[in-house]
Scaffold this active site. Structure first.
Site, PDB file in Angstrom:
ATOM      1  NE  ARG A 217      -1.509  -1.439   3.679  1.00 17.31           N
ATOM      2  CZ  ARG A 217      -1.690  -1.263   4.979  1.00 17.31           C
ATOM      3  NH1 ARG A 217      -2.846  -0.807   5.433  1.00 17.31           N
ATOM      4  NH2 ARG A 217      -0.731  -1.529   5.828  1.00 17.31           N
TER       5      ARG A 217
ATOM      6  CG  HIS B 105      13.874  31.340   7.697  1.00 15.59           C
ATOM      7  ND1 HIS B 105      13.055  30.594   6.900  1.00 15.59           N
ATOM      8  CD2 HIS B 105      14.282  32.387   6.937  1.00 15.59           C
ATOM      9  CE1 HIS B 105      12.958  31.149   5.707  1.00 15.59           C
ATOM     10  NE2 HIS B 105      13.698  32.244   5.706  1.00 15.59           N
TER      11      HIS B 105
ATOM     12  CE  LYS C 220      12.665  26.823  12.463  1.00 14.19           C
ATOM     13  NZ  LYS C 220      13.215  27.240  11.173  1.00 14.19           N
TER      14      LYS C 220
ATOM     15  CG  ASP D   3      10.547  35.569  11.064  1.00 18.55           C
ATOM     16  OD1 ASP D   3      11.052  34.457  11.281  1.00 18.55           O
ATOM     17  OD2 ASP D   3      10.224  35.975   9.934  1.00 18.55           O
TER      18      ASP D   3
END
Length: 182
Positions: free
Chosen positions: A23, A61, A71, A142
């Site tokens: 699958r 970033h 992250k 940011d």
């Protein structure tokens, strides 16, 4: 899930178990107990993804304190060259970078602690990158460094960049607010 150290302290490459059959495949990208057992963050505030075409470079970033974040990133479709740069004053790898190939076949995951700049270059026709972060996006915190100022050997010297990414300061001119904690 195997957890591999990298040359940059705190940055880890996670190798998940991939279940494959006729699958397709099934990949577990997060397991709270495994993360906790290895001292990794388990509380994530946001999750998002980007879809980018071949030749795009996104980066480098990060968010600055007080909303700097850890992250977790991985490529769910396509292939990218992913890079991190250590911006933590006092780190044994301050200013150094490391690159990784992330793609849907390998399923590799990067765990990127706060204080590292992150970016990637798309090698396939299209790539979808998924990100989990420990703080909510805050535009006023940011930031980034210029993509070609850290010595990273990107696959192209003329990638497709945003205006924002072209306007970041060079690594050498960046006054880092990050401090290394062993």
């Amino acid at each position: 899930m195997k957890i591999l150290t990298t040359k940059i302290p705190g940055c880890l490459q996670l190798i998940p178990d991939i279940r494959r059959d006729e699958r397709g495949s099934f990949v577990k990208t997060f397991h709270q107990e495994i993360f906790a057992d290895h001292g990794l963050e388990t509380r994530f505030a946001e999750e998002y993804y980007s879809a980018s075409k071949k030749g795009v470079l996104r980066g480098m970033h990060f968010q600055t304190p007080p909303v700097a974040h850890t992250k977790v990133v991985y490529c769910v479709s396509g292939e990218v060259v992913d890079a991190v740069v250590d911006l933590r004053i006092g780190s044994p790898t301050y200013g150094q970078h490391e690159t990784f190939t992330l793609n849907e076949k390998k399923g590799s995951i990067l765990y990127i602690p706060s204080g590292l700049a992150h970016g990637f270059y798309v090698k396939s026709d299209m790539a979808i990158m998924l990100y989990k972060v420990t703080t909510v996006y805050a535009p006023e915190y940011d930031a980034g460094i210029l993509w070609n100022s850290a010595g990273i050997q990107w696959p192209s010297t003329s990638p497709l960049l945003s205006g924002r990414d072209c306007g970041f300061p060079r690594l050498q001119a960046f006054d880092s607010p990050f401090r290394f904690h062993d």
